[in-house]
Motif scaffolding. Structure first.
Motif, PDB file in Angstrom:
ATOM      1  N   TYR A  77       0.758  -1.378  -0.037  1.00 27.00           N
ATOM      2  CA  TYR A  77       0.108   0.105  -0.062  1.00 27.00           C
ATOM      3  C   TYR A  77       1.204   1.164   0.012  1.00 27.00           C
ATOM      4  N   HIS A  78       1.785   1.141   0.585  1.00 28.19           N
ATOM      5  CA  HIS A  78       2.851   2.267   0.861  1.00 28.19           C
ATOM      6  C   HIS A  78       3.503   2.569  -0.763  1.00 28.19           C
ATOM      7  N   ILE A  79       3.835   1.406  -1.362  1.00 32.56           N
ATOM      8  CA  ILE A  79       4.529   1.702  -2.653  1.00 32.56           C
ATOM      9  C   ILE A  79       3.376   2.242  -3.814  1.00 32.56           C
ATOM     10  N   LEU A  80       2.104   1.677  -3.612  1.00 34.88           N
ATOM     11  CA  LEU A  80       0.989   2.178  -4.299  1.00 34.88           C
ATOM     12  C   LEU A  80       0.827   3.684  -4.292  1.00 34.88           C
ATOM     13  N   LEU A  81       0.793   4.379  -2.781  1.00 32.29           N
ATOM     14  CA  LEU A  81       0.528   5.424  -2.520  1.00 32.29           C
ATOM     15  C   LEU A  81       1.783   6.354  -2.950  1.00 32.29           C
ATOM     16  N   MET A  82       2.929   5.957  -2.687  1.00 32.63           N
ATOM     17  CA  MET A  82       4.296   6.757  -3.464  1.00 32.63           C
ATOM     18  C   MET A  82       3.904   6.824  -4.882  1.00 32.63           C
ATOM     19  N   LEU A  83       3.502   5.884  -5.767  1.00 30.75           N
ATOM     20  CA  LEU A  83       3.320   6.032  -7.181  1.00 30.75           C
ATOM     21  C   LEU A  83       2.209   6.735  -7.522  1.00 30.75           C
ATOM     22  N   ALA A  84       0.960   7.067  -6.400  1.00 34.50           N
ATOM     23  CA  ALA A  84       0.056   7.978  -6.781  1.00 34.50           C
ATOM     24  C   ALA A  84       0.425   9.330  -6.661  1.00 34.50           C
ATOM     25  N   VAL A  85       1.137   9.559  -5.421  1.00 32.36           N
ATOM     26  CA  VAL A  85       1.766  10.779  -4.990  1.00 32.36           C
ATOM     27  C   VAL A  85       2.813  11.285  -6.310  1.00 32.36           C
ATOM     28  N   THR A  86       3.623  10.465  -6.491  1.00 35.88           N
ATOM     29  CA  THR A  86       4.638  10.924  -7.658  1.00 35.88           C
ATOM     30  C   THR A  86       3.898  11.194  -9.079  1.00 35.88           C
ATOM     31  N   TYR A  87       2.716  10.587  -9.407  1.00 38.03           N
ATOM     32  CA  TYR A  87       1.888  10.833 -10.518  1.00 38.03           C
ATOM     33  C   TYR A  87       1.102  12.350 -10.344  1.00 38.03           C
ATOM     34  N   VAL A  88       0.776  12.465  -9.344  1.00 37.65           N
ATOM     35  CA  VAL A  88       0.305  13.783  -9.056  1.00 37.65           C
ATOM     36  C   VAL A  88       1.178  14.767  -9.134  1.00 37.65           C
ATOM     37  N   PHE A  89       2.476  14.443  -8.584  1.00 39.27           N
ATOM     38  CA  PHE A  89       3.537  15.715  -8.809  1.00 39.27           C
ATOM     39  C   PHE A  89       3.724  16.018 -10.304  1.00 39.27           C
ATOM     40  N   VAL A  90       3.967  14.798 -10.893  1.00 43.44           N
ATOM     41  CA  VAL A  90       4.453  14.962 -12.325  1.00 43.44           C
ATOM     42  C   VAL A  90       3.481  15.691 -13.272  1.00 43.44           C
ATOM     43  N   ALA A  91       2.100  15.568 -12.927  1.00 47.68           N
ATOM     44  CA  ALA A  91       1.040  15.874 -13.586  1.00 47.68           C
ATOM     45  C   ALA A  91       0.795  17.455 -13.423  1.00 47.68           C
ATOM     46  N   ARG A  92       1.201  17.870 -12.214  1.00 47.59           N
ATOM     47  CA  ARG A  92       0.825  19.309 -11.528  1.00 47.59           C
ATOM     48  C   ARG A  92       2.026  20.113 -11.389  1.00 47.59           C
ATOM     49  N   ARG A  93       3.136  19.528 -11.779  1.00 48.71           N
ATOM     50  CA  ARG A  93       4.380  20.580 -11.455  1.00 48.71           C
ATOM     51  C   ARG A  93       4.378  21.516 -12.306  1.00 48.71           C
ATOM     52  N   ASP A  94       5.316  22.561 -11.918  1.00 52.80           N
ATOM     53  CA  ASP A  94       5.409  23.819 -12.901  1.00 52.80           C
ATOM     54  C   ASP A  94       6.921  24.018 -13.074  1.00 52.80           C
ATOM     55  N   ASP A  95       7.388  25.419 -13.473  1.00 51.37           N
ATOM     56  CA  ASP A  95       8.684  25.731 -13.489  1.00 51.37           C
ATOM     57  C   ASP A  95       9.130  26.430 -12.269  1.00 51.37           C
ATOM     58  N   ARG A  96       8.596  26.459 -11.131  1.00 50.79           N
ATOM     59  CA  ARG A  96       8.911  27.368 -10.166  1.00 50.79           C
ATOM     60  C   ARG A  96       9.972  26.505  -9.445  1.00 50.79           C
ATOM     61  N   PRO A  97      11.006  27.259  -8.733  1.00 52.51           N
ATOM     62  CA  PRO A  97      11.795  26.538  -7.867  1.00 52.51           C
ATOM     63  C   PRO A  97      11.404  25.675  -6.826  1.00 52.51           C
ATOM     64  N   LEU A  98      10.135  25.890  -6.602  1.00 53.48           N
ATOM     65  CA  LEU A  98       9.267  24.925  -5.512  1.00 53.48           C
ATOM     66  C   LEU A  98       9.318  23.363  -5.942  1.00 53.48           C
ATOM     67  N   ALA A  99       9.067  23.312  -7.298  1.00 55.83           N
ATOM     68  CA  ALA A  99       9.063  22.064  -7.920  1.00 55.83           C
ATOM     69  C   ALA A  99      10.429  21.136  -7.769  1.00 55.83           C
ATOM     70  N   ARG A 100      11.698  21.787  -7.587  1.00 61.25           N
ATOM     71  CA  ARG A 100      12.776  20.954  -7.390  1.00 61.25           C
ATOM     72  C   ARG A 100      12.753  20.658  -6.169  1.00 61.25           C
ATOM     73  N   SER A 101      12.271  20.907  -5.168  1.00 61.21           N
ATOM     74  CA  SER A 101      12.416  20.245  -3.751  1.00 61.21           C
ATOM     75  C   SER A 101      11.921  18.887  -3.691  1.00 61.21           C
ATOM     76  N   PHE A 102      10.988  18.493  -4.624  1.00 59.07           N
ATOM     77  CA  PHE A 102      10.715  16.962  -4.566  1.00 59.07           C
ATOM     78  C   PHE A 102      11.573  16.085  -4.577  1.00 59.07           C
ATOM     79  N   SER A 103      12.578  16.247  -5.461  1.00 58.41           N
ATOM     80  CA  SER A 103      13.658  15.404  -5.571  1.00 58.41           C
ATOM     81  C   SER A 103      14.387  15.170  -4.198  1.00 58.41           C
ATOM     82  N   LEU A 104      14.675  16.521  -3.387  1.00 58.79           N
ATOM     83  CA  LEU A 104      15.311  16.431  -2.306  1.00 58.79           C
ATOM     84  C   LEU A 104      14.697  15.726  -1.167  1.00 58.79           C
TER      85      LEU A 104
END
Length: 375
Positions: A25-52
């Motif tokens: 369930y944690h792996i599925l939740l991580m995939l869902a969260v990552t999909y939301v981030f990829v679909a909603r990210r923009d070019d702001r510097p805030l988006a670069r903090s996800f990799s951190l």
């Protein structure tokens, strides 16, 4: 999307990750969260903090696995993989035993615990990268404006740090500098520390120039302040009691927590009436926000109901003998509801844009009618 929508999504995702300590369930939740981030990210510097946050979670997960299999202090589990030389620290250092028999059960237990923290870090990383911190600050109660400002500055620390590291690294490489040994990384640490101090001084000067902390405040309401402290104390007591004694104390701590939450909300609302605030621009609530909030609430309700009715279905415990984790399709479907913010729904146009489009359509219809009449 609306800031309240992201808050609702954050609460639902974090609650599901806590209620379902299960690796699948944690792996599925991580995939869902990552999909939301990829679909909603923009070019702001805030988006670069996800990799951190993702890298920090991976390091924590690896640390959990290492400490779970090394500091066992004896055989835990029936499936012994390898036996390492045992070494015990003195009693005044805790008497921890390093080494010994490494079992598959201990390895699975450490990986499961570390995966839970990794999932929470990914959730907060996506929230930190997608939400607007200035709008988030406006949602704080007026009586807690100072605390909200401090939290907003703390949240914005990660993307600012990532941006500073990238700028310094690019500048050093443009000068022909190459990072190799540990000593060479001082060329990054020194400017990073100096830049952090400079940004802190600039922030302090900006707050001072805007008169922060010098506004005239009315006489403090002692009664409501005491009510606020009592509500926060009740919430803290309920949380500590539930974490200390477990779910068995739920009938006792649940009323205490609900009463503390209601008392805190009432006191914060009453205290906010004495603090004036103006709003230049208000966020608009769209159909997509309604769908995302409803999906997050439905997913959380489904997982909470499963935890009450079938608590063993959401928990993975590899002891005494490791077994393959099971997967319930109902829980998986509830977790997938958290991917609703990534749906490609078309947002409604502003009122001015709709009026302009209507005028254009009317003009085209009029031109078409005049052309038909001329023919």
């Amino acid at each position: 999307m609306h800031t309240r929508t992201w808050l609702c999504w954050l609460v639902a995702a974090a609650a599901i990750a806590t209620l379902a300590p299960h690796p699948l369930y944690h792996i599925l939740l991580m995939l869902a969260v990552t999909y939301v981030f990829v679909a909603r990210r923009d070019d702001r510097p805030l988006a670069r903090s996800f990799s951190l946050f993702a890298r920090a979670g991976a390091i924590i997960w690896l640390g959990y696995v290492i400490f779970a299999v090394v500091t066992v202090g004896g055989p835990r589990g029936a499936t012994v993989l390898v036996t390492l030389p045992a070494f015990q620290l003195p009693v005044w250092l805790g008497g921890i035993v390093f080494g010994g028999p490494i079992t598959a059960e201990a390895l699975a237990w450490g990986a499961t615990r570390g995966l839970g923290l990794w999932t929470l870090l990914l959730i907060f990383g996506a929230f930190n990268a997608l939400v607007d911190h200035h709008r988030l600050l406006r949602l704080a109660p007026r009586s807690l404006f100072h605390a909200g400002l401090a939290v907003t500055i703390a949240i914005a620390f990660a993307p600012g740090l990532v941006q500073a590291i990238q700028d310094i690294t690019a500048a050093q490489r443009a000068r022909g500098y190459r990072f190799g040994s540990l000593r060479s990384w001082w060329a990054l640490a020194g400017p990073l520390l100096a830049g952090s101090l400079e940004r802190a001084l600039q922030l302090a000067e900006a707050l001072e120039a805007r008169g922060y902390g010098r506004t005239l405040t009315p006489r403090p309401d002692t009664g409501r302040l005491l009510a606020l402290l009592a509500g926060l104390s009740s919430l803290a007591g309920a949380l500590i009691g539930w974490l200390w004694a477990g779910p068995a104390t739920l009938p006792v701590v649940a009323p205490l927590g609900i009463a503390g939450l209601l008392l805190t909300g009432w006191a914060a609302h009453r205290l906010s009436r004495h603090v004036p605030r103006t709003t230049y621009w208000r966020e608009r609530w769209h159909r997509h926000d309604t769908i995302a909030c409803a999906a997050a609430g439905l997913g959380l309700a489904a997982v909470a109901a499963m935890r009450l009715l079938e608590p063993t279905a959401l928990v993975y415990y590899p002891f005494p003998t490791i077994i393959a984790p099971s997967f319930d399709l109902r829980v998986g479907a509830a977790i997938l509801l958290l991917a609703a913010p990534a749906l490609p729904l078309r947002a409604p146009l502003p009122r001015r844009a709709r009026r302009i489009n209507a005028d254009r359509r009317a003009a085209r219809q009029t031109a078409a009618q005049q052309g038909a009449f001329a023919d």
